[in-house]
Design a protein around this motif. Structure first.
Motif, PDB file in Angstrom:
ATOM      1  N   ASN A   1       0.839  -1.197   0.000  1.00 35.77           N
ATOM      2  CA  ASN A   1       0.000   0.000   0.000  1.00 35.77           C
ATOM      3  C   ASN A   1       0.875   1.247   0.000  1.00 35.77           C
ATOM      4  OD1 ASN A   1      -1.447   2.285   1.480  1.00 35.77           O
ATOM      5  ND2 ASN A   1      -3.139   0.858   1.238  1.00 35.77           N
ATOM      6  N   VAL A   2       0.681   2.115  -0.977  1.00 37.71           N
ATOM      7  CA  VAL A   2       1.426   3.379  -1.010  1.00 37.71           C
ATOM      8  C   VAL A   2       0.435   4.524  -0.857  1.00 37.71           C
ATOM      9  CG1 VAL A   2       2.764   4.953  -2.470  1.00 37.71           C
ATOM     10  CG2 VAL A   2       3.346   2.542  -2.405  1.00 37.71           C
ATOM     11  N   ALA A   3       0.682   5.383   0.117  1.00 38.26           N
ATOM     12  CA  ALA A   3      -0.242   6.479   0.389  1.00 38.26           C
ATOM     13  C   ALA A   3       0.212   7.762  -0.287  1.00 38.26           C
ATOM     14  CB  ALA A   3      -0.335   6.691   1.894  1.00 38.26           C
ATOM     15  N   ILE A   4      -0.735   8.498  -0.862  1.00 36.14           N
ATOM     16  CA  ILE A   4      -0.422   9.840  -1.387  1.00 36.14           C
ATOM     17  C   ILE A   4      -1.462  10.840  -0.879  1.00 36.14           C
ATOM     18  CG2 ILE A   4       0.920   9.248  -3.451  1.00 36.14           C
ATOM     19  CD1 ILE A   4      -1.681   9.365  -5.063  1.00 36.14           C
ATOM     20  N   LEU A   5      -2.003  10.543   0.317  1.00 33.95           N
ATOM     21  CA  LEU A   5      -3.024  11.438   0.894  1.00 33.95           C
ATOM     22  C   LEU A   5      -2.455  12.839   1.112  1.00 33.95           C
ATOM     23  CD1 LEU A   5      -4.795   9.140   3.483  1.00 33.95           C
ATOM     24  CD2 LEU A   5      -5.960  10.545   1.798  1.00 33.95           C
ATOM     25  N   MET A   6      -1.141  12.924   1.375  1.00 35.12           N
ATOM     26  CA  MET A   6      -0.577  14.227   1.709  1.00 35.12           C
ATOM     27  C   MET A   6       0.273  14.799   0.588  1.00 35.12           C
ATOM     28  SD  MET A   6       0.267  13.590   5.701  1.00 35.12           S
ATOM     29  CE  MET A   6      -1.023  13.026   6.826  1.00 35.12           C
TER      30      MET A   6
ATOM     31  N   PHE B   1      -7.739   6.847  -9.859  1.00 35.29           N
ATOM     32  CA  PHE B   1      -8.305   6.297  -8.616  1.00 35.29           C
ATOM     33  C   PHE B   1      -7.360   6.583  -7.454  1.00 35.29           C
ATOM     34  CE2 PHE B   1      -9.056   3.070  -5.404  1.00 35.29           C
ATOM     35  CZ  PHE B   1     -10.419   3.156  -5.247  1.00 35.29           C
TER      36      PHE B   1
ATOM     37  N   THR C   1      -7.514  10.365  -6.623  1.00 31.37           N
ATOM     38  CA  THR C   1      -8.737  10.891  -6.017  1.00 31.37           C
ATOM     39  C   THR C   1      -8.963  10.288  -4.629  1.00 31.37           C
ATOM     40  OG1 THR C   1      -9.986   9.245  -7.268  1.00 31.37           O
ATOM     41  CG2 THR C   1     -10.009  11.483  -8.118  1.00 31.37           C
ATOM     42  N   ASN C   2      -8.383   9.104  -4.352  1.00 27.75           N
ATOM     43  CA  ASN C   2      -8.627   8.473  -3.061  1.00 27.75           C
ATOM     44  C   ASN C   2      -7.417   8.456  -2.145  1.00 27.75           C
ATOM     45  OD1 ASN C   2     -11.506   7.430  -3.069  1.00 27.75           O
ATOM     46  ND2 ASN C   2     -10.728   6.797  -5.067  1.00 27.75           N
ATOM     47  N   GLY C   3      -6.276   8.914  -2.663  1.00 27.72           N
ATOM     48  CA  GLY C   3      -5.136   9.087  -1.784  1.00 27.72           C
ATOM     49  C   GLY C   3      -4.292   7.855  -1.532  1.00 27.72           C
ATOM     50  N   PHE C   4      -4.520   6.769  -2.259  1.00 28.16           N
ATOM     51  CA  PHE C   4      -3.661   5.606  -2.048  1.00 28.16           C
ATOM     52  C   PHE C   4      -3.728   4.645  -3.220  1.00 28.16           C
ATOM     53  CE2 PHE C   4      -6.755   2.197  -1.191  1.00 28.16           C
ATOM     54  CZ  PHE C   4      -7.902   2.935  -0.967  1.00 28.16           C
TER      55      PHE C   4
ATOM     56  N   ASP D   1      -3.316   0.469  -3.665  1.00 25.56           N
ATOM     57  CA  ASP D   1      -3.284  -0.751  -2.858  1.00 25.56           C
ATOM     58  C   ASP D   1      -3.268  -1.929  -3.803  1.00 25.56           C
ATOM     59  OD1 ASP D   1      -4.037  -1.485   0.283  1.00 25.56           O
ATOM     60  OD2 ASP D   1      -4.553  -3.055  -1.152  1.00 25.56           O
TER      61      ASP D   1
ATOM     62  N   THR E   1      -6.480  -3.455  -5.203  1.00 23.84           N
ATOM     63  CA  THR E   1      -7.455  -2.611  -5.899  1.00 23.84           C
ATOM     64  C   THR E   1      -7.980  -3.223  -7.196  1.00 23.84           C
ATOM     65  OG1 THR E   1      -6.086  -0.831  -5.108  1.00 23.84           O
ATOM     66  CG2 THR E   1      -7.888  -0.202  -6.518  1.00 23.84           C
TER      67      THR E   1
ATOM     68  N   PRO F   1     -11.457  -2.007  -2.705  1.00 25.97           N
ATOM     69  CA  PRO F   1     -11.145  -0.619  -2.349  1.00 25.97           C
ATOM     70  C   PRO F   1     -12.046   0.413  -3.040  1.00 25.97           C
ATOM     71  CG  PRO F   1      -9.128  -1.825  -2.743  1.00 25.97           C
ATOM     72  CD  PRO F   1     -10.256  -2.727  -3.165  1.00 25.97           C
TER      73      PRO F   1
ATOM     74  N   ARG G   1     -17.548   7.969   0.982  1.00 24.92           N
ATOM     75  CA  ARG G   1     -18.344   9.125   0.530  1.00 24.92           C
ATOM     76  C   ARG G   1     -19.719   9.104   1.178  1.00 24.92           C
ATOM     77  NH1 ARG G   1     -15.090  10.513  -3.979  1.00 24.92           N
ATOM     78  NH2 ARG G   1     -13.251   9.340  -3.427  1.00 24.92           N
TER      79      ARG G   1
ATOM     80  N   GLN H   1      -7.774   5.028   4.721  1.00 22.77           N
ATOM     81  CA  GLN H   1      -7.308   5.990   3.722  1.00 22.77           C
ATOM     82  C   GLN H   1      -8.479   6.552   2.928  1.00 22.77           C
ATOM     83  OE1 GLN H   1      -4.496   3.275   1.983  1.00 22.77           O
ATOM     84  NE2 GLN H   1      -2.752   4.527   2.583  1.00 22.77           N
ATOM     85  N   ALA H   2      -9.435   5.686   2.574  1.00 23.88           N
ATOM     86  CA  ALA H   2     -10.595   6.149   1.815  1.00 23.88           C
ATOM     87  C   ALA H   2     -11.388   7.172   2.628  1.00 23.88           C
ATOM     88  CB  ALA H   2     -11.480   4.964   1.424  1.00 23.88           C
TER      89      ALA H   2
ATOM     90  N   ALA I   1      -9.581  10.453   2.812  1.00 25.41           N
ATOM     91  CA  ALA I   1      -9.680  11.225   1.571  1.00 25.41           C
ATOM     92  C   ALA I   1     -11.063  11.845   1.422  1.00 25.41           C
ATOM     93  CB  ALA I   1      -9.385  10.322   0.372  1.00 25.41           C
TER      94      ALA I   1
ATOM     95  N   GLY J   1       2.942   6.190   7.947  1.00 22.40           N
ATOM     96  CA  GLY J   1       3.347   5.721   6.618  1.00 22.40           C
ATOM     97  C   GLY J   1       2.176   5.696   5.656  1.00 22.40           C
ATOM     98  N   ALA J   2       0.985   5.389   6.170  1.00 23.42           N
ATOM     99  CA  ALA J   2      -0.221   5.358   5.340  1.00 23.42           C
ATOM    100  C   ALA J   2      -0.772   6.765   5.108  1.00 23.42           C
ATOM    101  CB  ALA J   2      -1.283   4.481   5.981  1.00 23.42           C
ATOM    102  N   GLN J   3      -0.092   7.761   5.676  1.00 20.70           N
ATOM    103  CA  GLN J   3      -0.434   9.186   5.527  1.00 20.70           C
ATOM    104  C   GLN J   3      -1.837   9.527   6.034  1.00 20.70           C
ATOM    105  OE1 GLN J   3       0.606  10.750   1.707  1.00 20.70           O
ATOM    106  NE2 GLN J   3       2.746  10.265   2.002  1.00 20.70           N
TER     107      GLN J   3
END
Lengths: 297, 321
Positions: A110-115, A200, A203-206, A208, A211, B73, B81, B100-101, B104, B121-123
């Motif tokens: 899982n790689v997060a890009i929420l920030m 995806f 818009t959802n920040g990760f 996985d 997915t 996911p 939402r 995470q969902a 967001a 790490g999962a931000q």
């Protein structure tokens, strides 16, 4: 259904519309059952998220995701065309290989890009709420894709691709290199799916690794629901139908999520979604049959 | 005609969605899990049980809404939402993709996540001590602080703890970071020995002899797969080896403390109750799952030259002979 839930469903429907367009290309145009999408969707997400975390420009990361998806499609096409592995099996092989490759790309599940900044970030500051900005931006991607695809499929190259899908032997007789058409078509299809994955993730920040599961089912459902709702009237309509079908599918899921009000529980979600889609498919047919019966009487 | 039918189906969908229930003056807690399986279900039940204990009774003033994404996911994103639109008093996402969902989907509704191993790490949060914003929760990181306390209890003279790990494994790297923080808080030091391959594990363990008072085995696939080599060093050098998981205790480590998922759920539920009472999630530090399932291996303890204190054997939920 609240605004946020409604626009959320539309947004995810639009993201998966790109999958539906890819599936339309492989299944409908080329008549090539391609399960690669279950792997190329998370591949697009993985490539985009990993590059964004590494500091790449989000637009460049999105483009890389498209190219990665196209590459995956090309592998399936080569396995099928060069080595004569049955298309279904060739795509399954690529799909399962991609699971490991996606783990490699991300280095973890899982790689997060929420920030992190994404292609959406600059648009968040324009005054509209986020739950409106997201579907609008994805809609822009989808609209451009539909127009480009419609244009391409009406060019000579596009017509050659359509001819390949309709009757490969006849197409070859006309001097069309059908192998190249299939290769390009499947690459293009999975490139679109990779773009869907990249959007995806953003818009959802990760991203996985799980997915991808069931992407092909969602894509096919969208294509078929779309065809049922919007009858075929030329290529632009057929493509638009994929988009509409994908959004309707997500609204059905959204409805299924609220179905606890009528005594269903969370674990019934997939069943309720399937029933709703089935009803959407059966109703028009029943209606048509009644019409013919009345006409006969 | 087809389009009319589709329109009717849509209208039905919209009307149906609007029926979503909410208690008139009570509180609403919306729980979502990425998938339903015994461990995650136990977390959910733990949350509800802890809320019940705190005076928030489901059905009597408290509305509980539960959705499972059934492993998908994209569905998790839709559930997020939906919850964001429902505006419940607290959203409780269980496991990383769901959390995470939800993160967001909302930046203002209170969120208390559960079983996210590495929330930074999962931000999902910026830092464990001060998550800020609208989110806090419970991490199911192995209860490293409890493990250090256990080492101290069994080997009271221990101040230096050796750890063998693979620097290439993300999970164990983040675990070593937590271990160092916990050690600093309890006045202990951590001595690292890297083992990039399982063939390096025994050599790395030998390098710790004389430099440490005990060895700790983190959740590291490389090390755990070559555990016997490390345990042999422990026996030869009378250096007690502790582990983060109970399987390793069965293989010959001295002891560990594990949690069960019901407990993690209860810990999360207690946090949800604090938020329902008005605390800001961003001001509540992220908690590490606390464990109480103590497993000890008496034979290994004897072989590595440690005497198990009565306090430990009495408390143990399982003593391997």
């Amino acid at each position: 259904m609240s605004d946020i839930a409604f626009f959320g469903a539309v947004e995810i429907g639009l993201v998966y519309a790109l999958v539906a367009l890819g599936v339309f290309l492989s299944f409908r145009v080329l008549d090539f059952p391609d399960l690669t999408v279950d792997g190329s969707f998370p591949l697009g997400a993985a490539v985009a998220a990993t590059l964004i975390v590494a500091g790449a420009n989000p637009w460049a990361a999105t483009l890389a995701a498209v190219l990665a998806g196209a590459g995956a499609g090309l592998v399936t096409a080569v396995l099928n065309l060069r080595f004569h592995i049955l298309h279904l099996l060739a795509s399954i092989l690529t799909m399962i290989a991609l699971f490991s490759i996606n783990l490699r790309v991300m280095g973890r599940p899982n790689v997060a890009i929420l920030m992190q900044d994404t292609v959406l970030t600059p648009f968040y500051g324009l005054g509209l709420p986020e739950h409106i900005v997201r579907p609008l931006l994805v809609l822009a991607f989808v609209a451009v894709t539909v127009l480009l695809l419609a244009w391409f499929l009406s060019t000579e190259a596009g017509l050659a691709m359509r001819a390949t899908g309709v009757n490969a032997r006849m197409a070859r007789a006309q001097g069309i290199d059908t192998g190249r058409q299939v290769g390009f078509g499947i690459a293009l299809s999975n490139g679109l799916v990779g773009l869907a994955g990249a959007l995806f993730a953003q818009t959802n920040g990760f991203a996985d690794v799980t997915t991808g599961m069931g992407t092909i089912v969602v894509g096919l459902a969208a294509v078929i629901v779309g065809e049922t709702v919007l009858p075929l009237k030329g290529m632009v309509w057929a493509l638009a139908a994929c988009v509409v079908g994908s959004i309707l599918y997500r609204l059905a899921v959204q409805f299924a999520l609220s179905a606890d009000a009528i005594g269903l529980q969370a674990s019934d979600l997939n069943l309720v979604t399937a029933v709703l889609v089935a009803v959407a498919l059966i109703l028009p047919r029943l209606k048509a049959r009644r019409k013919t019966r009345r006409a006969a009487a | 005609m087809m389009r009319v039918m589709a329109g009717a189906a849509m209208a039905l969908a919209l009307a149906g969605g609007a029926v979503s229930v909410q208690a008139a003056d009570g509180k609403t807690v919306a729980i979502t899990a990425i998938v339903e399986h015994p461990a995650l279900d136990a977390v959910r039940d733990g949350v509800i049980a802890a809320l019940d204990q705190a005076g928030y009774k489901a059905g009597a003033g408290l509305t509980i809404e539960f959705q499972s994404a059934q492993g998908n996911p994209a569905t998790a994103a839709q559930i997020a939402r939906r919850f964001a639109g429902m505006k419940p008093d607290v959203i409780v996402p269980i496991a990383t993709p769901s959390a995470q969902a939800v993160a967001a989907a909302t930046r203002d509704l209170p969120v208390v996540f559960s079983v996210v191993t590495d929330p930074v790490g999962a931000q999902i949060v910026k830092s464990l001590d001060a998550p800020g914003a609208n989110i806090t929760g419970v991490s199911d990181m192995a209860p490293v602080a409890d493990h250090l306390a256990l080492i101290k209890e069994i080997v009271p003279a221990a101040t230096r703890v050796g750890v063998v790990f693979n620097p290439g494994e993300t999970n164990s790297v983040s675990m070593i970071k937590v271990l160092k923080d916990a050690a600093a808080k309890s006045g202990m030091t951590v001595v690292e020995a890297a083992a990039p391959k399982s063939a390096d594990v025994q050599t790395a363990a030998r390098s710790l002899v004389g430099k440490v008072d005990a060895v700790y085995v983190p959740l590291d696939n490389t090390v755990v797969s070559a555990l016997e080599g490390l345990l042999a060093v422990g026996v030869q050098s009378k250096l007690p080896v502790f582990s983060a998981d109970s399987d390793s205790v069965a293989r010959g480590a001295v002891a560990t403390i594990g949690f069960n998922y019901r407990q993690v759920g209860e810990q999360t539920g207690a946090m949800v109750a604090r938020v329902l009472k008005g605390e800001k999630p961003g001001a509540i530090p992220v908690e590490m799952a606390r464990g109480s399932d103590l497993v000890v291996n008496a034979k290994a303890a004897a072989a590595m030259g440690v005497t198990l204190p009565d306090s430990v054997t009495k408390r143990a939920s399982k003593i391997l002979p």
